[in-house]
Design an enzyme around this catalytic site. Sequence first.
Site, short mmCIF file in Angstrom:
data_model
loop_
_atom_site.label_atom_id
_atom_site.label_comp_id
_atom_site.label_asym_id
_atom_site.label_seq_id
_atom_site.Cartn_x
_atom_site.Cartn_y
_atom_site.Cartn_z
N ARG A 109 0.35 3.59 -3.17
CA ARG A 109 -0.31 4.88 -2.90
C ARG A 109 0.44 6.00 -3.64
NH1 ARG A 109 0.37 4.92 2.06
NH2 ARG A 109 -1.63 4.03 2.61
N SER A 155 0.84 -1.20 0.00
CA SER A 155 0.00 0.00 0.00
C SER A 155 0.87 1.25 0.00
CB SER A 155 -0.93 -0.01 1.21
OG SER A 155 -0.19 0.14 2.39
N ASN A 213 -1.08 7.94 -7.02
CA ASN A 213 -1.29 9.39 -7.03
C ASN A 213 -0.52 10.07 -8.14
OD1 ASN A 213 -2.94 10.71 -4.78
ND2 ASN A 213 -1.93 9.01 -3.75
#
Lengths: 156, 302
Positions: B242, B238, B246
């Site tokens: 992440r 994660s 993004n």
Amino acid sequence: MNINLTLIGQAISFAIFVSLCMKYVWPPVMTALRERQDKIAQSLADAEQGAQRREEAEAEVETMLQDAKAQAAEIVAQAQKRGNEIIDESKATARSEGERLKAAAQSEIEQEVVTAREDLRKQVGSIAVAGAGKILGSEVNAESHAKVLDDLVGQL
Amino acid sequence: MSDVSTHQPKFDEETLKADVMASSEAGRTTTEYIQHHLQNLVFGVHPENGLSIAHGSEEAAAMGFWAIHLDSMFWSIGLGLLFLWIFKKGADKATSGVPGPLQNFVELIVEFVDENVRETFNGKSEVVAPLALTIFVWVFLMNLMDLIPVDWIPYAAERIGIPYQKIVPSTDVNVTLGMSFSVFALMIYYSLKIKGAGGFFKELAFQPFNSPNVLVQALFVPINLLLEGVALIAKPISLGLRLFGNMYAGELIFILIALLPFYAQWALSVPWALFHILVITLQAFIFMMLTIVYMSMAHEHH
């Protein structure tokens, strides 16, 4: 978007960068920060001490100033007193001097008056003799009638 | 490198035809333009071409694991060196006296990171703070590449014969996962070092369910191991995804905005770039904070 060797390459460079940062970047910066912190703390303490000392000095100055003021006032008062004294003295001197002058003038005047009266008496005597001579038609001998004349002058 | 030159003539033709501003009209279709922008410069062993640079995603996929993204590596290492250079310069000048502008800047960031580490991480470690600093600044710099107009560097690279150029390393999942797995390795290392193998196993096996009854506990152990194991593995994945997600999304939107007519692009690209300044900083900060949190968890006894 394939998973490939880049992953391992990135991991290796990451490890290298972290260890270099650990060795060459972090410690000197942190040391400088700590030192500055200590320095600032020291400076603040010094400043506080300085402020205290200044307050003490100010108090001292205040007392000294008051003393000086009192002294100055005393001196001024003394000077004023002395001045008054001098004035009084001069007044007294002037008065006595004036009186002395006045007395001298008066005595002179009196003397003048006496002299003038004496002159006048003599002149009146001679005038009276001359007048009497004319009336009698003959010369009056001043010497032979000196006694009469002196009486006459004395009556004037 | 010989391979690059053999492909070059074909490529130059393409570039000459393709007006980058309006690529959908000339040589490339819109899809091709987007695909081109999302393709890394892959160098690896192709089953047919041998050691070469991949042209197109199919060739890149055929290379499998044993290939490397030259552009990602170049920009990421370059930016890492930039970070070290700036901060080393600041650190060399560091004195306890009146700081200069560079030292001030370096100290500002170092103090910011140090504060965050102090607040979150309670153990004693020489590694965590410099690790956090490296992550924050490096990730920020990699993200910052996103603000360079999307066509500039790829277009210039094409002109000098480099077919693909993706300049934002954090839009490469290899880069973000490479970092997050390194963090994960540190987590495992410190967990084993601080808690010992037994302690670490206990943490995984006796949480969240436990019971005083030995039999029931024996039943719970596999369940706990499964739950905690998944939670543990999820952390690096994660963490890496992440950041990747993004940045990739942000980059894609910049590419889509670049498809508009040139006189209209500013209306969208300016607000998006302004917003993106927030995103890139935030993502760098989140990556750093989560790393500190994970390190803190690895250092804590339960």
